[in-house]
Scaffold this active site. Structure first.
Site, mmCIF file in Angstrom:
data_model
loop_
_atom_site.group_PDB
_atom_site.id
_atom_site.type_symbol
_atom_site.label_atom_id
_atom_site.label_comp_id
_atom_site.label_asym_id
_atom_site.label_seq_id
_atom_site.Cartn_x
_atom_site.Cartn_y
_atom_site.Cartn_z
ATOM 1 N N HIS A 23 66.677 -0.214 34.450
ATOM 2 C CA HIS A 23 67.679 0.582 33.712
ATOM 3 C C HIS A 23 67.886 0.044 32.303
ATOM 4 O O HIS A 23 68.592 -0.923 32.091
ATOM 5 C CB HIS A 23 69.005 0.590 34.490
ATOM 6 C CG HIS A 23 68.853 1.120 35.885
ATOM 7 N ND1 HIS A 23 68.453 2.413 36.120
ATOM 8 C CD2 HIS A 23 69.007 0.551 37.095
ATOM 9 C CE1 HIS A 23 68.388 2.610 37.438
ATOM 10 N NE2 HIS A 23 68.708 1.501 38.043
ATOM 11 N N PHE A 80 78.911 2.876 47.778
ATOM 12 C CA PHE A 80 79.975 3.399 46.928
ATOM 13 C C PHE A 80 80.039 4.916 47.103
ATOM 14 O O PHE A 80 79.094 5.614 46.725
ATOM 15 C CB PHE A 80 79.693 3.011 45.470
ATOM 16 C CG PHE A 80 79.113 1.620 45.367
ATOM 17 C CD1 PHE A 80 77.850 1.404 44.822
ATOM 18 C CD2 PHE A 80 79.795 0.525 45.897
ATOM 19 C CE1 PHE A 80 77.294 0.130 44.779
ATOM 20 C CE2 PHE A 80 79.243 -0.750 45.854
ATOM 21 C CZ PHE A 80 77.998 -0.951 45.290
ATOM 22 N N ASP A 100 80.351 8.133 46.277
ATOM 23 C CA ASP A 100 80.440 9.017 45.104
ATOM 24 C C ASP A 100 80.065 10.426 45.541
ATOM 25 O O ASP A 100 80.235 10.780 46.699
ATOM 26 C CB ASP A 100 79.472 8.492 44.038
ATOM 27 C CG ASP A 100 78.027 8.734 44.459
ATOM 28 O OD1 ASP A 100 77.209 9.085 43.611
ATOM 29 O OD2 ASP A 100 77.727 8.597 45.655
ATOM 30 N N ASP A 108 72.461 1.156 48.417
ATOM 31 C CA ASP A 108 73.133 2.167 47.595
ATOM 32 C C ASP A 108 72.369 2.395 46.291
ATOM 33 O O ASP A 108 72.048 3.522 45.915
ATOM 34 C CB ASP A 108 74.569 1.713 47.282
ATOM 35 C CG ASP A 108 75.255 2.692 46.351
ATOM 36 O OD1 ASP A 108 74.955 2.667 45.150
ATOM 37 O OD2 ASP A 108 76.059 3.503 46.828
ATOM 38 N N TYR A 109 72.085 1.292 45.591
ATOM 39 C CA TYR A 109 71.364 1.420 44.315
ATOM 40 C C TYR A 109 70.053 2.178 44.530
ATOM 41 O O TYR A 109 69.661 3.044 43.745
ATOM 42 C CB TYR A 109 71.044 0.049 43.733
ATOM 43 C CG TYR A 109 72.171 -0.730 43.115
ATOM 44 C CD1 TYR A 109 72.024 -2.095 42.916
ATOM 45 C CD2 TYR A 109 73.364 -0.138 42.714
ATOM 46 C CE1 TYR A 109 73.039 -2.859 42.323
ATOM 47 C CE2 TYR A 109 74.378 -0.889 42.132
ATOM 48 C CZ TYR A 109 74.209 -2.241 41.936
ATOM 49 O OH TYR A 109 75.219 -2.995 41.358
ATOM 50 N N ASP A 132 69.357 5.820 42.868
ATOM 51 C CA ASP A 132 68.202 6.016 41.960
ATOM 52 C C ASP A 132 67.277 7.087 42.531
ATOM 53 O O ASP A 132 66.750 7.924 41.795
ATOM 54 C CB ASP A 132 67.432 4.700 41.774
ATOM 55 C CG ASP A 132 68.155 3.736 40.841
ATOM 56 O OD1 ASP A 132 67.899 2.524 40.925
ATOM 57 O OD2 ASP A 132 69.002 4.200 40.038
HETATM 58 N N1 LIG Z 1 76.924 5.312 44.890
HETATM 59 C C1 LIG Z 1 76.708 5.139 43.602
HETATM 60 N N2 LIG Z 1 77.319 5.945 42.724
HETATM 61 C C2 LIG Z 1 77.052 5.735 41.409
HETATM 62 C C3 LIG Z 1 76.214 4.733 40.930
HETATM 63 C C4 LIG Z 1 76.212 4.863 39.524
HETATM 64 C C5 LIG Z 1 75.467 4.082 38.523
HETATM 65 N N3 LIG Z 1 75.525 2.700 38.812
HETATM 66 C C6 LIG Z 1 74.286 2.018 38.938
HETATM 67 C C7 LIG Z 1 73.113 2.786 38.524
HETATM 68 C C8 LIG Z 1 72.266 2.034 37.865
HETATM 69 C C9 LIG Z 1 72.798 0.705 37.717
HETATM 70 O O1 LIG Z 1 72.202 -0.095 38.687
HETATM 71 C C10 LIG Z 1 74.278 0.851 38.038
HETATM 72 O O2 LIG Z 1 74.801 -0.211 38.753
HETATM 73 C C11 LIG Z 1 77.037 5.907 39.191
HETATM 74 N N4 LIG Z 1 77.517 6.415 40.348
HETATM 75 C C12 LIG Z 1 78.315 7.603 40.557
HETATM 76 O O3 LIG Z 1 77.383 8.697 40.617
HETATM 77 C C13 LIG Z 1 77.998 9.863 40.056
HETATM 78 C C14 LIG Z 1 77.213 10.208 38.804
HETATM 79 O O4 LIG Z 1 75.973 10.740 39.219
HETATM 80 P P1 LIG Z 1 75.134 11.634 38.161
HETATM 81 O O5 LIG Z 1 76.051 12.822 37.810
HETATM 82 O O6 LIG Z 1 73.894 12.020 38.919
HETATM 83 O O7 LIG Z 1 74.875 10.731 36.964
HETATM 84 C C15 LIG Z 1 79.420 9.473 39.725
HETATM 85 O O8 LIG Z 1 80.228 9.669 40.866
HETATM 86 C C16 LIG Z 1 79.275 7.974 39.475
HETATM 87 O O9 LIG Z 1 80.514 7.298 39.673
HETATM 88 C C17 LIG Z 1 75.594 3.876 41.883
HETATM 89 O O10 LIG Z 1 74.827 2.953 41.600
HETATM 90 N N5 LIG Z 1 75.870 4.130 43.197
#
Ligand SMILES: Nc1nc2c(c(CN[C@H]3C=C[C@H](O)[C@@H]3O)cn2[C@@H]2O[C@H](COP(=O)(O)O)[C@@H](O)[C@H]2O)c(=O)[nH]1
Length: 341
Positions: free
Chosen positions: A53, A237, A239, A314-315, A319
């Site tokens: 990233h 997480f 989301d 999760d990551y 991704d």
């Molecule tokens: N479960 C989970 N949800 C995550 C992330 C991330 C980004 N973080 C990592 C990513 C790369 C780095 O390694 C960061 O650490 C964003 N989100 C959530 O996604 C949603 C946005 O989605 P889209 O509209 O498609 O961009 C929003 O709810 C956002 O809060 C995660 O990693 N896991």
């Protein structure tokens, strides 16, 4: 502060009582098997957070930790009503959407000399300054800009008053415990208290609080102040992307009635039964995938305790969702406008 059951206990309870969302046992086992070879690969590991990233900080210092705190304080609600009309940010000849548009806007501000990751700056930012920093390169603004302004001021003031202006102070106070850092965040930063009531019981998800701990672990490369010995105690997480990919992979299922509402683009409210079931079952589903992955490695005589946890799963899944938009377009995501995810 009121004590809620942990996200994992909450997820178990929700999955046991859920009506419109179900975790598919066979499906979770199949996903674990499909991940078996990937889980031991380098990019599944902690190093992927930086290597995969380009917008994430390269450093592992105080400024990098403050970058993570600022971004995760605003890490919510990027989805747009229409796929062809959304918030986008151009940065260094690339256009970013969703979560990455937030990171691009933060890095653009830093390049312009705006100290956006300094608590002394975002504690007193005006709404106009927030609008400028997070300006869009389309006619669609970043959603919930007023709420973002409020949580920035609120979080900045707490950082200044209680932690000497840097989240690294908070990390040091956690004495290398992910759970202690999670509790410090929940006790001191109200916007991170991601909770609900389901079947008359209090439940928690703590999506932003847990991803803040996870991203702190990642940016510090699991070393020094970030060598949390209990990082595996975090859940995924909850989301709006992880549920989508779990249904796509057939590890989780929606009732016909819920699928119809989702396909119609129904706007749910934070705490609605359907939303709580989707988020809780997602956490429980991934806890099972982690368990089955560990069992598969144990059968092979390999101890992967350090390499398999909910954070890395999760990551990987998040991704994956980013990289398989087209294939997943028939699986709707649930729509809630809130500051929690
Ligand atoms: N479960 C989970 N949800 C995550 C992330 C991330 C980004 N973080 C990592 C990513 C790369 C780095 O390694 C960061 O650490 C964003 N989100 C959530 O996604 C949603 C946005 O989605 P889209 O509209 O498609 O961009 C929003 O709810 C956002 O809060 C995660 O990693 N896991």
């Amino acid at each position: 502060m009121e004590v809620f059951p942990s996200p994992l206990e909450s997820a178990k309870f929700i999955a046991e009582h859920s009506k419109d969302v179900s975790v598919d046992e066979e499906g979770t086992r199949r996903v674990a098997e499909s991940l078996f070879d990937k889980a031991s690969a380098a990019e599944f590991g902690l190093a992927g957070w930086k290597s995969l990233h380009e917008l994430n900080p390269r450093a592992a210092d105080k400024e990098a930790v403050d970058w993570v705190f600022l971004v995760d304080t605003l890490n919510f609600s990027f989805w747009s009503e229409q796929e062809d009309r959304k918030y986008l940010v151009k940065y260094k000849d690339k256009t970013y959407s969703g979560y990455w548009s937030l990171c691009a806007a933060v890095n653009r501000a830093l390049d312009d000399g705006i100290p956006i990751t300094s608590a002394s700056y975002f504690a007193t930012m005006t709404l106009d300054q927030v609008r400028h920093v997070f300006r869009s390169d389309t006619e669609v603004p970043l959603p919930l800009i007023e709420e973002r302004h409020r949580v920035l001021n609120e979080s900045g003031i707490v950082l200044l008053e209680k932690f000497g202006g840097s989240f690294l102070t908070c990390v040091k106070m956690s004495e290398k415990s992910a759970q202690k850092l999670l509790r410090l965040v929940l006790e001191n930063f109200p916007s991170y208290r991601d909770e609900a009531v389901f079947e008359k019981k209090k439940v928690s998800f703590y999506k932003r609080a847990q991803i803040l701990v996870a991203d702190t672990w990642s940016v510090l490369e699991g070393k020094g102040d970030g060598s949390f010995d209990d990082i595996s105690s975090l859940t995924i997480f909850a989301d709006y992307r992880i549920p989508q990919v779990l249904v796509h992979l057939k590890a989780m299922k929606y009732s016909e009635e819920l699928m119809k509402k989702l396909r119609e683009g129904t706007l749910f409210q934070s705490g609605d039964k359907e939303e709580v079931e989707i988020r809780g079952c997602s956490i429980w589903c991934c806890a099972l995938i982690c368990k089955y992955l560990q069992e598969l490695y144990q059968k092979k005589g390999q101890d992967m305790q350090e390499n398999i946890n909910a954070v890395l799963l999760d990551y990987y899944l998040w991704d994956y969702a980013r990289g398989h938009r087209e294939e997943m377009k028939d699986i709707p995501f649930h729509r809630v406008r809130c500051i929690y995810y």
